[in-house]
Enzyme design. Sequence first.
Site, PDB file in Angstrom:
ATOM      1  N   ASP A   1      58.289  89.424  36.261  1.00 44.45           N
ATOM      2  CA  ASP A   1      58.301  88.081  35.631  1.00 44.45           C
ATOM      3  C   ASP A   1      59.397  87.029  35.385  1.00 44.45           C
ATOM      4  OD1 ASP A   1      55.501  88.162  34.687  1.00 44.45           O
ATOM      5  OD2 ASP A   1      55.878  87.560  33.247  1.00 44.45           O
TER       6      ASP A   1
ATOM      7  N   ASP B   1      53.917  88.577  30.206  1.00 44.89           N
ATOM      8  CA  ASP B   1      53.663  88.228  28.587  1.00 44.89           C
ATOM      9  C   ASP B   1      52.152  88.302  27.858  1.00 44.89           C
ATOM     10  OD1 ASP B   1      53.024  86.117  29.781  1.00 44.89           O
ATOM     11  OD2 ASP B   1      55.336  85.579  30.171  1.00 44.89           O
TER      12      ASP B   1
ATOM     13  N   ASP C   1      48.025  90.484  31.519  1.00 40.81           N
ATOM     14  CA  ASP C   1      49.717  91.334  32.025  1.00 40.81           C
ATOM     15  C   ASP C   1      48.669  92.329  31.611  1.00 40.81           C
ATOM     16  OD1 ASP C   1      50.520  89.277  33.958  1.00 40.81           O
ATOM     17  OD2 ASP C   1      51.879  88.518  31.776  1.00 40.81           O
TER      18      ASP C   1
END
Length: 1014
Positions: free
Chosen positions: A454, A755, A759
């Site tokens: 990310d 997070d 996901d």
Amino acid sequence: MESYLNENFDVKAKHSSEEVLEKWRNLCGVVKNPKRRFRFTANLSKRYEAAAMRRTNQEKLRIAVLVSKAAFQFISGVSPSDYTVPEDVKAAGFEICADELGSIVESHDVKKLKFHGGVDGLAGKLKASPTDGLSTEAAQLSQRQELFGINKFAESEMRGFWVFVWEALQDMTLMILGVCAFVSLIVGIATEGWPKGSHDGLGIAASILLVVFVTATSDYRQSLQFRDLDKEKKKITVQVTRNGFRQKLSIYDLLPGDIVHLAIGDQVPADGLFLSGFSVVIDESSLTGESEPVMVNAQNPFLMSGTKVQDGSCKMMITTVGMRTQWGKLMATLTEGGDDETPLQVKLNGVATIIGKIGLFFAVVTFAVLVQGMFMRKLSTGTHWVWSGDEALELLEYFAIAVTIVVVAVPEGLPLAVTLSLAFAMKKMMNDKALVRHLAACETMGSATTICSDKTGTLTTNHMTVVKSCICMNVQDVANKGSSLQSEIPESAVKLLIQSIFNNTGGEVVVNKHGKTELLGTPTETAILELGLSLGGKFQEERKSYKVIKVEPFNSTKKRMGVVIELPEGGRMRAHTKGASEIVLAACDKVVNSSGEVVPLDEESIKYLNVTINEFANEALRTLCLAYMDIEGGFSPDDAIPASGFTCVGIVGIKDPVRPGVKESVELCRRAGITVRMVTGDNINTAKAIARECGILTDDGIAIEGPVFREKNQEELLELIPKIQVMARSSPMDKHTLVKQLRTTFDEVVAVTGDGTNDAPALHEADIGLAMGIAGTEVAKESADVIILDDNFSTIVTVAKWGRSVYINIQKFVQFQLTVNVVALVVNFSSACLTGSAPLTAVQLLWVNMIMDTLGALALATEPPNDELMKRLPVGRRGNFITNAMWRNILGQAVYQFIVIWILQAKGKAMFGLDGPDSTLMLNTLIFNCFVFCQVFNEISSREMEEIDVFKGILDNYVFVVVIGATVFFQIIIIEFLGTFASTTPLTITQWIFSIFIGFLGMPIAAGLKTIPV
């Protein structure tokens, strides 16, 4: 060997089928101590039992919930029976007991809830405030805990040291040797008297006890490490209001009456009731088995422990905690099935099985040859029908030697060394801000070839500030302007902005217990709230001015959030939306101009705003667009917020600086053969700017948007995916698709960060799922293998380094142990065949076994990582564990040691002028001493499999130094002082120097071997 291992002992790091796990266990033969060897593998029978029990409980719960829900729809006239408050509860000032509270949520008992006055009535009976929560006075909290219990589940008791001693004694070979020691003791005393006749038996018994206690100590220490790590895994904090102030609290400290704030991805920490919130959808599948999510609201206010918040946010009041909750009862009935074994553990079980079978064969043949030699001697003297006590003891010694060959030859320490190394690494990684949830992840991370990371919070600091804005078509620098910004914007636009910022938010502005203003929420939300405060807005006043009709929380698929409020004047409805600039702007057909007037959004204005978005993005700013619309014709909470027809109020640019050290970490990964890819939901220009700053995006790399990626066919993906370095505006399914393609099509070992709740599929699909400890939701953490506690990309690189360290440390230990195995087997076998006797006795072999097994594992499997590890290419998915370089080192050392021992056996007496009755004992002691020192120096050589300099960093590993020192110290004790028990005799200074020199000579030979290309 490698092909056999790959065929029969190859399991996945994650999601291996039960059939595969059963298969390798069934192939494991010659297991000395199943209890110890398989302690850290999944208990499949208990797992089946647990799964069956879970299904039974889920079905009971599901039926109970459905029946109670149906019953309360039809039985409206029946009132609950009168409830009597127990005296102890009444004396404490409460008006309801724990059992009554538990039955309300457990049975979804609406009637009983109404009987007690609803949620507000229960709050009163619990002496709790729905707005301010519980009082923090210690005496009150203690009294509440005493009456209602603590929020902890029953756990199995910690196993004591003596349990591990008992487990170590379950070793079949040690049991047989124990019987040999007992028989030797009886026969020895009967023939030679006390104490002379007891020496051999006591020597074997003492050796067995030493092995058992060293083994038990090592295993006990490991169990303590795993216990500590398990406690860390269970540390969950939630947002709670106590004394009117929001604060973080451990779920273990929750009590009935506590007010808990829940958001998407949170796990419900205890049974309780809904107080207020919007669009709350709960996933109850873990508890009831129902896959259909449940809407929770004032009509259906029941929240059960262990369920997950799938959408929305709310406040809940805790009613029941710990073992009184549905989840607690379910957990109490289940037996832990254990974590899946790691691929290395399984592979080394295969190695142990192969070598064990070879060792068993050699042991049987050695015993047969020794016995045959003895019979031949007796036949030649004609005494084959006459047996003395000494001859019986000699026969028993032969049997003990054969059994001890099995002890040495079956390397049960191999799979256990993996656990030792992983336990050591996991404990150290905690200090480096990484919590390993699954053993295999630490090991697999060493083979990682790709990291899909990310952007926000991982590559960047996640400390966000609005630094630029385009409000009413005017671009301004917001940073350092403070309240002066308000005067530069039309008053009507300021009101709209404040209304939008404070009503359309998942964050809050609160006053903490120190009287200071505190912003709560995600970093993006707090940055926007800070802008609202700088415009002169007052959060609480603004929230009280409007009635919220509907909330649509932000999610990574829609990439926007919305709210509908009722305006005080005339009851008109207004919708506010906020999200990804291009998406929200595309939903607008009007804009607020520089005069504060609403005008149509023409082509020129659209072009201007898009250019502004790109300019902000090129400066590495995250951009958000804020818009509103007045809804005509009324609005129901069941209606969806309109998708178009909005008026653009402004665009803000949020600065999220790159974390210090990220660029260096990315470069370190590149040198280590690990490709770093950025996968983000942000604008492509923002993503590219950050990726260039981090060193991720290179000149030959590709940046692509999620919608474009989705349109590609398989043929195009084959060409495209290896070049992708940045994926922007991606959805969770885009991330999942990329990970799946990299793993299955390109055979990459993929680590993925995540997070959010969405996901979870990508984290589950990846070889290593990495969840963020600060920004990550509980759902993401539960799906992950490793939790990055500081959300820092550099920590991910540290995890990779530790993973490589574990892998290479185990290789070092395997190389060392196989060398000892080969030499000990060949020496005793060949000596038995050629001379009719074995130079290494049972006691001596047990000592060698301890050097190689427990002490060797401690020394080599706990080497800390060094920077050189990240200069090698990753092993990848198909790499051989026992490499050609290892075989070269093993065979080279084995040949050297074998030659030395055979020369000593053949010429030793002449070389050292040994004669007389003790000459054979002296020679065998010298051979034993040389053999042990060969292992000591080989252990040092094994610190590096390819490098010649094996002393680099040796003092950094104090365990290694202590083990080597202890081995030498106890070897001196055994030779010089324990001769009667260990069948040794004191050596001269010359013989000691010779023994050490022979051992040391193995080091230059090992260095020479490393120069041979393989």
